[in-house]
Scaffold this active site. Structure first.
Site, PDB file in Angstrom:
ATOM      1  N   ASP A  70     -52.586  22.801 -64.406  1.00  0.00           N
ATOM      2  CA  ASP A  70     -52.289  22.739 -62.895  1.00  0.00           C
ATOM      3  C   ASP A  70     -53.753  23.526 -62.039  1.00  0.00           C
ATOM      4  O   ASP A  70     -54.325  23.136 -61.095  1.00  0.00           O
ATOM      5  CB  ASP A  70     -51.136  23.900 -62.542  1.00  0.00           C
ATOM      6  N   LYS A 116     -25.207   3.789 -58.428  1.00  0.00           N
ATOM      7  CA  LYS A 116     -25.182   3.924 -56.964  1.00  0.00           C
ATOM      8  C   LYS A 116     -25.643   5.338 -56.572  1.00  0.00           C
ATOM      9  O   LYS A 116     -24.931   6.118 -56.838  1.00  0.00           O
ATOM     10  CB  LYS A 116     -23.790   3.470 -56.461  1.00  0.00           C
ATOM     11  N   ARG A 153     -32.175   4.154 -42.441  1.00  0.00           N
ATOM     12  CA  ARG A 153     -31.338   3.242 -42.045  1.00  0.00           C
ATOM     13  C   ARG A 153     -30.670   3.036 -40.957  1.00  0.00           C
ATOM     14  O   ARG A 153     -30.632   1.925 -40.199  1.00  0.00           O
ATOM     15  CB  ARG A 153     -30.187   2.984 -43.363  1.00  0.00           C
ATOM     16  N   LYS A 186     -25.234  -6.762 -58.716  1.00  0.00           N
ATOM     17  CA  LYS A 186     -25.903  -7.939 -57.829  1.00  0.00           C
ATOM     18  C   LYS A 186     -26.037  -8.992 -58.541  1.00  0.00           C
ATOM     19  O   LYS A 186     -26.519  -9.016 -59.772  1.00  0.00           O
ATOM     20  CB  LYS A 186     -27.436  -7.030 -57.288  1.00  0.00           C
TER      21      LYS A 186
HETATM   22  C1  LIG Z   1     -30.039  -4.379 -50.861  1.00  0.00           C
HETATM   23  C2  LIG Z   1     -28.399  -4.214 -51.155  1.00  0.00           C
HETATM   24  C3  LIG Z   1     -27.869  -4.385 -49.360  1.00  0.00           C
HETATM   25  C4  LIG Z   1     -27.616  -5.061 -51.850  1.00  0.00           C
HETATM   26  C5  LIG Z   1     -28.231  -2.664 -51.239  1.00  0.00           C
HETATM   27  N1  LIG Z   1     -27.865  -1.868 -50.310  1.00  0.00           N
HETATM   28  C6  LIG Z   1     -27.542  -0.598 -50.584  1.00  0.00           C
HETATM   29  N2  LIG Z   1     -27.297   0.349 -49.658  1.00  0.00           N
HETATM   30  C7  LIG Z   1     -26.627  -0.609 -48.516  1.00  0.00           C
HETATM   31  C8  LIG Z   1     -25.537   0.403 -47.815  1.00  0.00           C
HETATM   32  N3  LIG Z   1     -26.091   1.507 -47.464  1.00  0.00           N
HETATM   33  C9  LIG Z   1     -25.198   2.304 -46.452  1.00  0.00           C
HETATM   34  N4  LIG Z   1     -25.671   3.366 -46.172  1.00  0.00           N
HETATM   35  C10 LIG Z   1     -24.983   3.983 -45.165  1.00  0.00           C
HETATM   36  C11 LIG Z   1     -23.836   3.440 -44.439  1.00  0.00           C
HETATM   37  C12 LIG Z   1     -23.673   2.137 -44.681  1.00  0.00           C
HETATM   38  N5  LIG Z   1     -24.255   1.543 -45.750  1.00  0.00           N
HETATM   39  C13 LIG Z   1     -26.708   2.453 -48.472  1.00  0.00           C
HETATM   40  C14 LIG Z   1     -27.734   1.542 -49.439  1.00  0.00           C
HETATM   41  C15 LIG Z   1     -27.818  -0.204 -52.035  1.00  0.00           C
HETATM   42  C16 LIG Z   1     -27.863   1.229 -52.369  1.00  0.00           C
HETATM   43  C17 LIG Z   1     -28.085   1.664 -53.831  1.00  0.00           C
HETATM   44  C18 LIG Z   1     -27.874   2.898 -54.289  1.00  0.00           C
HETATM   45  N6  LIG Z   1     -27.262   3.678 -53.625  1.00  0.00           N
HETATM   46  O1  LIG Z   1     -28.349   3.225 -55.478  1.00  0.00           O
HETATM   47  C19 LIG Z   1     -28.649   0.345 -54.938  1.00  0.00           C
HETATM   48  N7  LIG Z   1     -28.906   0.775 -55.958  1.00  0.00           N
HETATM   49  N8  LIG Z   1     -28.725  -0.764 -54.316  1.00  0.00           N
HETATM   50  C20 LIG Z   1     -28.332  -1.062 -53.010  1.00  0.00           C
HETATM   51  N9  LIG Z   1     -28.553  -2.594 -52.488  1.00  0.00           N
END
Ligand SMILES: CC(C)(C)c1nc(N2CCN(c3ncccn3)CC2)c2cc(C(N)=O)c(N)nc2n1
Length: 332
Positions: A39, A120, A141, A291
């Site tokens: 560091d 997720k 988002r 996916k």
């Molecule tokens: C690209 C896609 C749409 C297929 C997609 N969408 C995601 N999400 C969408 C909905 N989201 C969301 N957030 C708030 C309200 C509604 N939807 C939050 C992220 C993904 C979230 C994760 C994760 N959490 O690790 C992940 N490994 N892959 C994702 N892939």
């Protein structure tokens, strides 16, 4: 040598060299277990760069590592329109529903498909836009179409690269989260300060990102896993699995547990593996995401107004809060 002995040109060249070294050391620090330098060596070089940039303000560049520290207090967040909407995710809670999802896909495309299966992460979705390999915008988002510009807050997160390993212009998306240990320490600190504690790591991450004072964000030990390339430059990527590998090559932090599953048996195995490990993971998860791996099939399947037809989230039952807290030792 003392900064006064430098010409402007020499100072600029020395600063460029120092930035490259510091970026490399910082990159190693976050991607490798054994950081290359002590560091104090890093700090000395950082101070040298600060001295040069203070003595010669004209040599400062926006991507200089000295510009990452939080320091701005924003008056509010400007809105950002996501040209490619950040879609929601369909979610299911039983294996039967997952089987139905798989049947629907097979019927639609006429043959079995491989899935890329990912954890997720229980954080909040962010979008990052790069032009010629430089971070130009970071946003939440929001409602999927309109998010908030939190570029300066995201720039304080060490795992988000300021500059990519290739000068590509892309938009990527991922999850920003607070590791369980950082969450425990933060709540401990909040209690000591007589301030409100956060209900869970996701709320803590959201609260930390929506801070108007970027110094607070910087202090919150947030991290990211990037999982999608929304706009492709001339990147030759054919599958979701490759997309995540490409993201890692570009310098992003990606989650190492992704696995290509060629049938549902392999998906059940992944679910069993990670439901068993859930409490021991250093970050919160609330399920897995399936996916369709082939990107051409994804676009063929398309999406409804809000949800891709080619992916599904399988949610775990909520974990009992006390097991999480008991697992984490308070650090003083
Ligand atoms: C690209 C896609 C749409 C297929 C997609 N969408 C995601 N999400 C969408 C909905 N989201 C969301 N957030 C708030 C309200 C509604 N939807 C939050 C992220 C993904 C979230 C994760 C994760 N959490 O690790 C992940 N490994 N892959 C994702 N892939």
């Amino acid at each position: 040598k003392p900064v006064t002995a430098y010409s402007e040109q020499e100072a600029s060249e020395a600063a460029i060299a120092l930035r490259q070294t510091l970026n490399q050391w910082s990159e190693d620090y976050y991607t490798k277990d054994n950081p290359e330098v002590e560091d104090h060596v890093y700090d000395a070089a950082y101070r040298d760069l600060q001295e040069l940039e203070t003595a010669f303000p004209s040599i400062v560049t926006p991507d200089s590592i000295t510009q990452r520290v939080g320091g701005a207090v924003l008056s509010g967040f400007t809105k950002v329109r996501h040209e490619i909407p950040m879609l929601s995710m369909g979610d299911v809670f039983s294996r039967d529903e997952l089987t139905e999802f798989d049947q629907r896909i097979q019927k639609n495309v006429g043959h079995p498909v491989a899935y890329n299966v990912e954890l997720k992460i229980d954080g909040l979705a962010i979008s990052l836009v790069y032009e010629n390999g430089k971070l130009v915008q970071g946003s939440t988002r929001g409602d999927g179409t309109i998010g908030e510009d939190i570029t300066q807050n995201l720039q304080t997160i060490s795992s988000i690269p300021q500059t990519l390993t290739k000068p590509v212009s892309i938009e990527v998306r991922g999850e920003c989260y607070m590791p369980k240990q950082a969450f425990a320490n933060l709540n401990h600190q909040q209690e000591e300060r007589g301030e409100a504690v956060f209900a869970n790591p996701r709320n803590a991450a959201a609260g930390s990102l929506r801070q108007l004072d970027t110094r607070v964000t910087k202090a919150r030990k947030l991290d990211t896993f990037i999982y999608t390339i929304s706009t492709f430059d001339d990147l030759q990527v054919k599958t979701q699995h490759e997309a995540i590998e490409t993201l890692e090559e570009l310098g992003f932090m990606t989650n190492p547990t992704q696995r290509v599953c060629h049938n549902l048996e392999e998906v059940w195995q992944y679910i069993d593996d990670y439901q068993a490990q859930r409490d021991d993971l250093p970050y919160g998860i609330d399920g897995i995401v399936l996916k369709v791996n082939d990107l051409k099939l994804q676009s063929q399947l398309g999406h409804t107004v809000k949800v891709p037809r080619w992916e599904i989230a399988y949610k775990f039952p909520p974990e009992e809060a006390q097991t999480v807290v008991r697992k984490i030792e308070w650090t003083v």
